[in-house]
Design a protein around this motif. Structure first.
Motif, PDB file in Angstrom:
ATOM      1  N   ALA A 270       0.826  -1.197   0.000  1.00 10.59           N
ATOM      2  CA  ALA A 270       0.000   0.000   0.000  1.00 10.59           C
ATOM      3  C   ALA A 270       0.864   1.252   0.000  1.00 10.59           C
ATOM      4  N   SER A 311      -8.260   0.447  -7.070  1.00 12.56           N
ATOM      5  CA  SER A 311      -7.180   0.113  -6.133  1.00 12.56           C
ATOM      6  C   SER A 311      -6.916   1.244  -5.155  1.00 12.56           C
ATOM      7  N   THR A 363      -4.824   5.488   0.067  1.00 15.83           N
ATOM      8  CA  THR A 363      -3.913   4.353  -0.071  1.00 15.83           C
ATOM      9  C   THR A 363      -4.125   3.716  -1.430  1.00 15.83           C
ATOM     10  N   THR A 365      -3.269   0.413  -3.428  1.00 16.51           N
ATOM     11  CA  THR A 365      -2.801  -0.955  -3.218  1.00 16.51           C
ATOM     12  C   THR A 365      -2.243  -1.507  -4.526  1.00 16.51           C
TER      13      THR A 365
END
Length: 384
Positions: A270, A311, A363, A365
């Motif tokens: 992350a 994501s 974040t 990922t």
């Protein structure tokens, strides 16, 4: 009809996701409020700079010399302050085996806030540099950013980590982690004028006081006035009028880009960051609330590589400024993606309005062995 406003900001991988080629360091804690900045604002602190994996060289450790300046050392709460982070010397070196040409170096960094207001400010610099010979230290850089003052009192500013991105032959990041950087600048924030303490004017014996709660604009109200003689009284009808014409629903934001932390190539994981301060001002009057939505495109990288927008996830925050007529609700934590998600909102109510400061921790990922390079996406915020 609700007022609509929109904005877009770009995510730069060279400063964030492209940090796939470097290793992220731990973020230092906020500076101690009791620290005093150096007289000139120039400070020196230990730094560890991780070169990109492609450079196949050891980390560079040594002092960074830096200075932070502000455009307003005594702002009011709710005002936006522009900050400048100058790195005059860094232990980071040219990551290429050969010379680095001019104007291929882009810096980004963080300024740590302490004292009356905590958090961090993302700062970004222009792509500008003199040529650098092989193995030489990278040159001085200047980065700027903004933040909104949310609390009165003394606020300290200390240098945080910074990333030096070079875009020649390859997109490469050198990530420098600061350790124990001292305070470089300090500001003193004051309450807005309408909340500042003052001495009330002496009561006028001839003044009138409402006989009932104030009505809606344009409504009649009965008031009783105290005369100058004992027991004297009079009644008269007055018409309540709005203090000012209603305004608009508006959206402003600090900075035009978002940067994400670095990740080592191959590991995945992350990449964290923040969208930066977004301010919604509702001066319409009335009962209608508002909603702020965010949508993000896919992240596109070198050679057609892509990372889905889904994501990216966020954890929003929203704070109403003192004196606001309504409270702000932060959106739910979760994925953003192309379908979008609520960043913040205010529901319909009997009285709605005020100034609201919004941010979100984000974040991205990444799967293991995501191809390294510069990845970019566009986050669009729509206010309605």
């Amino acid at each position: 009809m609700r007022t609509r406003a929109g904005s877009s900001r770009r995510w730069s991988a060279a400063l964030g996701v492209a940090a796939l080629a470097a290793t992220a360091g731990a973020a230092p804690g906020p500076p101690a409020a009791a620290e005093s900045p150096a007289p000139s604002g120039q400070v020196e602190f230990p730094t560890r700079c991780l070169p990109p994996q492609e450079a196949a060289s050891a980390p560079a450790e040594g002092p960074t010399t830096a200075r932070i300046t502000v455009d307003d050392p005594a702002p009011e709460v709710g005002k936006t302050v522009t900050v400048t982070y100058q790195v005059t010397r860094t232990p980071a070196v040219n990551p290429l085996a050969g010379a680095l040409p001019a104007d291929v170096l882009t810096p980004t960094g963080r300024i740590l806030l302490g004292g009356a207001q905590s958090g961090e400010v993302t700062v970004v610099g222009a792509r500008r540099n003199d040529p650098v010979r092989a193995g030489a230290e990278l040159p001085a850089v200047t980065m700027t950013g903004t933040f909104t003052v949310t609390a009165p009192g003394g606020i300290t500013l200390a240098p945080g980590g910074y990333t030096l991105h070079t875009s020649h032959l390859l997109d490469l990041d050198t990530t420098c982690t600061a350790t124990g950087a001292p305070v470089s600048a300090r500001i003193t924030a004051s309450p807005p004028p309408d909340t500042a303490e003052g001495t009330p004017a002496p009561a006028d014996p001839r003044a009138v006081a409402p006989g009932a709660a104030p009505g809606t604009p344009g409504a009649a109200a009965e008031v009783t006035g105290a005369g100058s003689g004992p027991g004297a009284a009079a009644t008269r009808e007055v018409v309540a009028a709005p203090a000012a014409d209603p305004g608009a629903l508006s959206l402003t934001q600090s900075g035009a880009s978002v940067t994400l932390a670095a990740l080592p190539y191959g590991a995945g994981g992350a990449a964290p960051g923040r969208i930066g301060t977004v301010t919604v001002e509702d001066a319409r009057g009335g009962t209608r609330g508002w909603s702020l939505m965010g949508r993000v495109t896919a992240f596109t990288g070198p050679g057609g590589a892509a990372i889905p927008g889904a994501s990216l996830s966020w954890t929003p925050t929203c704070t109403a400024a003192p004196g606001s007529a309504s409270r702000c609700a932060a959106g739910r934590a979760g994925a953003v993606g192309p379908e979008g998600a609520v960043l913040a909102s205010v529901p319909d109510a009997a009285s709605v309005g005020g100034t609201f400061t919004i941010d979100a921790a984000v974040t991205l990922t990444l799967p293991p062995y995501t191809p390294p390079g510069a990845y970019r996406a566009v986050l669009t915020l729509t206010l309605s």
